[in-house]
Design an enzyme around this catalytic site. Structure first.
Site, PDB file in Angstrom:
ATOM      1  N   GLU A 298     -10.947  -1.235  -3.045  1.00  0.00           N
ATOM      2  CA  GLU A 298     -11.057  -0.176  -2.179  1.00  0.00           C
ATOM      3  C   GLU A 298     -12.109   1.037  -2.924  1.00  0.00           C
ATOM      4  OE1 GLU A 298      -7.108   0.901  -1.666  1.00  0.00           O
ATOM      5  OE2 GLU A 298      -6.584  -0.129  -0.285  1.00  0.00           O
ATOM      6  N   ASP A 372      -0.161  -5.244   2.744  1.00  0.00           N
ATOM      7  CA  ASP A 372      -0.275  -3.946   2.405  1.00  0.00           C
ATOM      8  C   ASP A 372       1.113  -3.342   2.118  1.00  0.00           C
ATOM      9  OD1 ASP A 372      -0.971  -1.410   0.631  1.00  0.00           O
ATOM     10  OD2 ASP A 372      -2.332  -1.036   1.366  1.00  0.00           O
ATOM     11  N   GLU A 400       5.166   4.352   2.049  1.00  0.00           N
ATOM     12  CA  GLU A 400       4.233   4.771   3.013  1.00  0.00           C
ATOM     13  C   GLU A 400       4.059   4.216   4.305  1.00  0.00           C
ATOM     14  OE1 GLU A 400       0.463   2.792   0.514  1.00  0.00           O
ATOM     15  OE2 GLU A 400      -0.922   3.326   2.336  1.00  0.00           O
TER      16      GLU A 400
HETATM   17  O1  GCW Z   1      -2.095   0.796   0.676  1.00  0.00           O
HETATM   18  C1  GCW Z   1      -2.850   0.763   0.228  1.00  0.00           C
HETATM   19  C2  GCW Z   1      -3.387   2.638   0.289  1.00  0.00           C
HETATM   20  C3  GCW Z   1      -3.412   3.663  -0.874  1.00  0.00           C
HETATM   21  C4  GCW Z   1      -3.620   2.579  -2.340  1.00  0.00           C
HETATM   22  C5  GCW Z   1      -3.889   1.201  -1.955  1.00  0.00           C
HETATM   23  C6  GCW Z   1      -3.442  -0.314  -3.199  1.00  0.00           C
HETATM   24  C7  GCW Z   1      -3.143   3.646  -4.640  1.00  0.00           C
HETATM   25  O2  GCW Z   1      -2.886   3.077   1.287  1.00  0.00           O
HETATM   26  O3  GCW Z   1      -3.644   4.543  -0.711  1.00  0.00           O
HETATM   27  O4  GCW Z   1      -4.423   3.060  -3.446  1.00  0.00           O
HETATM   28  O5  GCW Z   1      -3.003   0.487  -1.349  1.00  0.00           O
HETATM   29  O6  GCW Z   1      -2.601   0.342  -3.861  1.00  0.00           O
HETATM   30  O7  GCW Z   1      -4.319   0.380  -4.488  1.00  0.00           O
END
Ligand code: GCW
Length: 706
Positions: A298, A372, A400
């Site tokens: 990311e 995720d 989340e």
């Molecule tokens: O799910 C995603 C989240 C990000 C997070 C990432 C991760 C910390 O939206 O906010 O970043 O995973 O786990 O690295």
């Protein structure tokens, strides 16, 4: 504590209990309120007339203090802490004994509690074990278990039981819904918030033994000398409670704070920089736990920026840790943008070839599922597929994708579902739990990480029920064989009420919350159809984003024929990442458990499922019954009203109202949107939504506005 302070405290407790002061949730499950039933109280009073401790360590003092505070509150009697018991009876003896043959199997942290007929003994080979035993004894009393004849022996199954804070130095918390960060970096190291100690107590009470203090999207600031002293101040508070601090590292730190031209892990200067930095860390924080790394994920920098791989990066940090008792946890949460690919397979593509290439100090940290932290995911295919690498299981306690601090979702069933999944790595019974605890592949190190749901809100977690997730994480990391409903009952008794029918009602409803959330948001294996970026509310219509695998249509693949992502051999074949037994379990659309169906199959709308309904009818049924079940949650919660603190009860009641309103958004948004493909009526007995798709879109799109 002197007898006078003790009496004063006692008086305060009793006053608070009798005046019915509103419960603000700050005390979590360590409430220690007076036991109401005098008869019951008396039994405990006789067994807890004093606490005897020989030895001076801060950890033993923490154990004795906790017992004193806890028991005097619960029993309404002073509980003096004395040295040698000198033949006295009716007390609690704390005894560290590394030599006792009966303690041989306890390791560093395991404890034994037993009734030696004269006293209750809490013993273990190290001070910290006795601290865990003290909390276990308090749990016994708080949950009203008998102490007579007590005999408990408990050893953690997983070694590194860590909270991961996604907290930024500016006080914000990524994906945090309970206020700002509890770490007040600007005030540290001089100002040490007393709250840190209460945090440490709570962690210790459930066996959590470490915390990564900062976000995996890491700021280089934490590695500066100035900040290391701040970290050391926090470490100093956590240390007596058996917890070590860890840091997430920003990969390009050698450039940003070291002034080097590169962060290439094979560059000698870079290696030297990390070595020196690590030595400095250990000078300032001698029991530092190690590094957590999110690299080439990311947008974060990483070794691939220099043509190196994850093992090159991780091993470089492991080399820097040589000679120190610290580990590297290297995250496997990586996925490259590939419109034709399947994100499900991304981590496996990068990490499977590296099995056996990591240094002994490296653990690879893997999220429970391949995408995720969705409301339901199949277990990550890396579990059971990297026998030569210890894998840390990462679960998310902050909600989340599970309704923030607004929806009541008790997560132990989700965590257990993953832990209990059989990978078949070494034949039947090779569960994720056993892969992670190291028993399947005989690893010497093991870990489990929970992304914390903690913030500066007075009650720590925003939603009062969120506390149960912090609690359950610790309990499961210690012992993954515990049942989720049993943990819920245990938490409820300590936190909300000891009234047996109310405990049963609450534990029963908690146990259902995750199932209900899945039904009204993403039933039958739907995933990643939530609001873009914010990850709140439904947005199944999302078809464009910065990356294809951030849209919703990438995942649900709705068309005129049907719904779901074909991950069998006719599709992405992600299923082939699992062992044949698992492939068999999930490979056939007719026999797969409906809960996982659309994770692996593109199913025609009119196809009849195991449940006897067509896909379309089943989908609607789940959305409607799921939303209706929130009304059931409300009714269950209303029933326990007389037994729960009024302020706390009202808070949860209000949140359940929001939850219902939003469950209806989810339901209406999803059935109306998918109906544009299915072209079928909403099946009886359900009434079609009264609003249009455009209405709901307007409603939830508000959340996308900046
Ligand atoms: O799910 C995603 C989240 C990000 C997070 C990432 C991760 C910390 O939206 O906010 O970043 O995973 O786990 O690295």
């Amino acid at each position: 504590m002197s007898l006078r302070t003790c009496l004063l405290l006692l008086c305060l407790f009793v006053c608070a209990a009798t005046r019915g002061v509103a419960d603000d949730g700050y005390r979590l499950w360590l409430k220690y309120d007076l036991i109401g039933d005098a008869g019951q109280r008396k039994q405990y009073q006789q067994a807890a007339q004093f606490v005897s401790v020989s030895g001076q360590s801060a950890t033993l003092k923490a154990a004795a203090d906790e017992l004193q505070t806890g028991l005097s509150g619960l029993l309404g009697q002073p509980v003096p802490v004395i040295g040698d018991a000198k033949g006295r009876k009716g007390g609690i003896i704390l005894r560290v004994d590394a030599q006792a043959p009966d303690n041989a199997g306890l390791g560093e942290e395991g404890y034994r509690l037993y009734d030696d007929k004269n006293n209750l003994v809490i013993t273990g080979r190290r001070d910290v074990a006795v601290l865990y035993g003290a909390f276990a004894l308090l749990r016994q009393v708080q949950t009203r278990q008998l102490l007579e004849g007590l005999k408990i022996s408990s050893v953690p199954k997983i070694q590194r039981r860590l909270l991961n804070h996604w907290d930024n130095p500016n006080g914000t918390v990524e994906r945090g819904y309970a206020g700002s960060s509890i770490w007040k970096w600007y005030e540290l190291p001089e100002v040490v918030d007393p709250r840190y100690r209460d945090y440490a107590r709570a962690n210790a009470s459930v066996g959590i033994n470490g915390a990564v203090l900062n976000n995996v999207n890491a700021s280089p600031r934490l590695l500066t000398t100035e900040y290391l002293h701040k970290v050391a101040a926090v470490a100093g508070v956590l240390r007596p409670y058996g917890q070590r601090v860890y840091l997430s590292v920003f990969w390009a730190a050698p450039k940003v704070i070291g002034g080097l031209p590169t962060a290439d892990p094979l560059d000698p200067q870079v290696r030297q920089w990390w070595k020196a930095k690590t030595d400095e860390i250990y000078q300032i924080i001698p029991d530092f736990g190690g590094f957590l790394v999110k690299a080439n994920s990311e947008g974060e920098p990483g070794p691939q920026d220099y043509g190196r791989n994850h093992a090159d990066g991780a091993n470089m940090l492991a080399a820097a840790l040589e000679g120190h008792d610290g580990l590297v946890m290297w995250r496997a949460f990586v996925y490259k943008a590939d419109p034709k690919g399947d994100r499900f397979k991304a981590a496996s593509a990068e990490f499977l070839p590296l099995d056996g290439k990591f240094a002994p100090k490296v653990l690879v940290q893997v999220k429970n599922g391949p995408i995720d932290f969705q409301a339901r995911e199949p277990f990550h295919p890396l579990f059971g597929a990297m026998p030569r690498t210890p894998l840390v299981l990462e679960v998310q306690l902050t909600q989340e994708y599970l309704g923030f601090a607004t929806h009541a979702v008790y997560l132990a069933p989700l965590i257990k579902e993953c832990l209990d999944s059989d990978t078949y790595a070494q034949g039947k019974g090779s569960t994720v739990a056993r892969v992670v605890d190291g028993s399947v592949d005989q690893h010497a190190v093991s870990g489990m990480a929970g992304v914390a749901n903690i913030g500066a809100d007075r009650n720590w977690t925003g939603h009062p029920i969120g506390q149960a997730n912090w609690y359950a994480f610790g309990r499961l990391a210690w012992d993954h064989t515990l049942g989720s409903e049993a943990i819920a009952a245990e938490w409820t008794r300590q936190t909300l009420t000891t009234d047996p029918p109310a405990v049963q009602t609450i534990a029963g409803l908690l146990q259902q919350t995750r199932r209900i959330y899945v039904r009204y948001t993403a039933p039958l294996g739907l995933h990643h159809i939530m609001g873009e970026g914010i990850h709140y509310g439904p947005q199944p219509w999302l078809e464009r984003s910065a990356r294809p695998d951030w849209t919703a249509i990438y995942y649900h693949r709705a068309d005129s024929v049907g719904l779901g992502f074909d991950r069998t051999a006719t599709g992405s074949n992600a299923l082939a990442l699992y062992k044949p037994e698992v492939q068999q379990l999930w490979g056939n659309a007719q026999t797969i458990a409906p809960d996982y169906l659309l994770w692996f199959h593109h199913v025609p709308w009119r196809q009849r499922l195991r449940t006897g309904r067509t896909l379309w009818d089943e989908l609607c049924t789940r959305y409607y019954t799921g939303a209706d079940s929130v009304l059931w949650l409300q009714r269950q919660w209303a029933q326990v009203q007389p037994k729960v603190d009024p302020a706390l009860h009202a808070d949860v009641t209000a949140r359940l109202q929001t939850q219902y309103k939003e469950a209806l958004w989810w339901r209406d948004a999803c059935v109306l949107y998918f109906q544009t493909y299915a072209r079928r009526p909403i099946p009886a007995p359900f009434a079609p939504p009264q609003r249009t798709l455009a209405d709901v879109k307007r409603l939830v799109d508000i959340y996308q506005l900046r």
